[in-house]
Design a protein around this motif. Structure first.
Motif: not given
Ligand SMILES: *Cc1c(COP(=O)(O)O)cnc(C)c1O
Length: 403
Positions: A110, A143-144, A200, A228, A114, A195
């Motif tokens: 992931g 969160f990325h 998260e 995302d 990103t 996102e």
């Protein structure tokens, strides 16, 4: 050490572990899995509603995935992106046909996806002769991923502490704060990255009208929209992408988790417009898109895209929310809110959730935390109704006995 772990009657001595301490691991290990269930070394069966954090989209030991990977393993595992990889051509074409995208770049995780998304956004403006447009606007405490750029994209103090110097090029706005969002866009902004559902961050859903508004703002300012979908994508919400209902067309979408069904795969999907900036040599990956990974990705898509699969998921998740909300009504002192979409579910408690998660585990239901006192519930996408009923029974029981 290996023999030691194999003995089922002995408590795991994790203090002897040679693994670094960057995880606070639960003292439980598994010998096998089947569908929604995991079997621990001590023989106990757990209902696994973590599924590797939304990764095992088809549950453990899925027979069709096993067949696909075995078949490919006997042919060829890895060649290099220096050559044509037919399995990857096929997966990319299917993803493009199913979604907004025209082109795909494969990665292994992931955070790589990103990061590639960020690179693509910057390169797009560079190739248009506007290299000064290179900043990415993100949600504070999103969160990325965990690479050095991705942690600074997240704008989280906890994740970036001690990892300076600060990676430049990221600005932040507060979730839901439209004023701060608009104020944060400058002539240096290249893209907004969010996102659609913060995983998260506590299963916080961006409403469809906000996604549409975001698209409008991006159009007006002539900047790119990166959504995302690493956690919320690939059928998790009942649609192939979480943003789908909004009818918004993003420019770049990183995916990962669910697409590999447990095998590490990441990818960036993008429109033709931005893909043209990625000329030969601008990006690469040794492992990304190898035949073994691609054949698993295709086998996952075979099942998720099957007629009726996602409709069934929508139906079963509707039932899940209805019953969870009943439990919430019975225990308003414990449960504050039921959040999410499809099978990306958050139970927000009125207090810290750690003890509750432990109690669920003692009753053989595995769940995982998210921010804001949220317990994440992530069943496989092919979860059965009787498995949901079992989870509901356990959650209800833990609420009843909770002190
Ligand atoms: C998990 C996640 C990532 C990072 O994925 P890794 O495979 O752990 O690198 C990035 N973005 C989102 C939204 C995620 O949930």
């Amino acid at each position: 050490m290996l023999g030691f772990y194999g003995r089922e009657d002995i408590k795991l001595k994790v203090d002897m572990s040679a693994l670094a301490r960057n995880y606070n691991r639960r003292k439980i290990a598994f010998k096998k899995g089947k569908g929604s269930f995991l079997y621990a070394l001590n023989g106990k069966r757990y209902l696994d509603f973590v599924q590797g954090i939304a990764v095992n989209s088809l549950g453990h030991a899925n027979p069709k995935l096993i067949r696909a990977i075995n078949k490919q393993a006997r042919k060829v595992w890895h060649v290099s992106n220096a050559f044509i990889i037919p399995e990857g051509e096929k997966l990319a074409k299917r993803l493009a046909q199913k979604t907004f995208a025209d082109y795909v770049i494969f990665q292994n995780s992931g955070t790589e996806a990103t990061e590639a998304a960020i690179k693509i956004a910057r390169r797009y403006f560079y190739s248009k002769g506007k290299p000064h447009k290179n900043r990415i606007l993100c949600v504070k405490n999103s969160f990325h991923g965990r690479t050095i750029a991705a942690i600074f994209a997240s704008g989280s103090k906890k994740m970036t502490e001690g990892f300076g110097p600060t990676v430049a090029g990221f600005d932040h706005f507060r979730f839901g704060d439209h004023k701060s969002l608009k104020k944060s866009i400058t002539n240096k902004t290249a893209a907004i990255m969010v996102e659609p559902i913060m995983g998260e961050g506590g299963i916080k859903v961006i409403p469809d009208w906000c996604l549409r508004e975001l698209r409008k703002i991006c159009n007006k300012k002539k900047i790119l929209l990166i959504l995302d979908e690493v956690q919320c994508g690939i059928g998790r919400t009942g649609n192939f992408f979480a943003f789908e209902n909004s009818k918004v067309k993003p420019d770049i979408v990183p995916i990962a988790k669910g697409i590999g069904g447990g095998f590490p795969i990441g990818a960036v999907l993008m429109t033709k417009k931005v893909a043209f900036a990625m000329s030969p040599g601008t990006h690469g990956s040794t492992f990304g898109g190898n035949p073994l990974a691609m054949c698993v990705g295709n086998a996952v898509l075979d099942q998720i895209l099957k007629k009726g699969f996602l409709n069934n998921l929508k139906k079963i998740s509707k039932y899940f929310y209805k019953e969870l909300n009943k439990i919430k009504k019975d225990y308003p002192n414990i449960i504050k809110e039921i959040r999410g979409k499809g099978l990306l579910i958050g139970i927000q408690l009125n207090f810290d959730q750690s003890k509750f998660i432990k109690s669920l585990e003692k009753n053989y239901l595995l769940t995982i935390r998210a921010a804001e006192n949220v317990i994440r519930i992530l069943p496989p996408l092919n979860v059965k109704k009787n498995e949901i009923d079992l989870a509901l029974k356990i959650i209800s029981k833990v609420c009843k006995e909770y002190k």
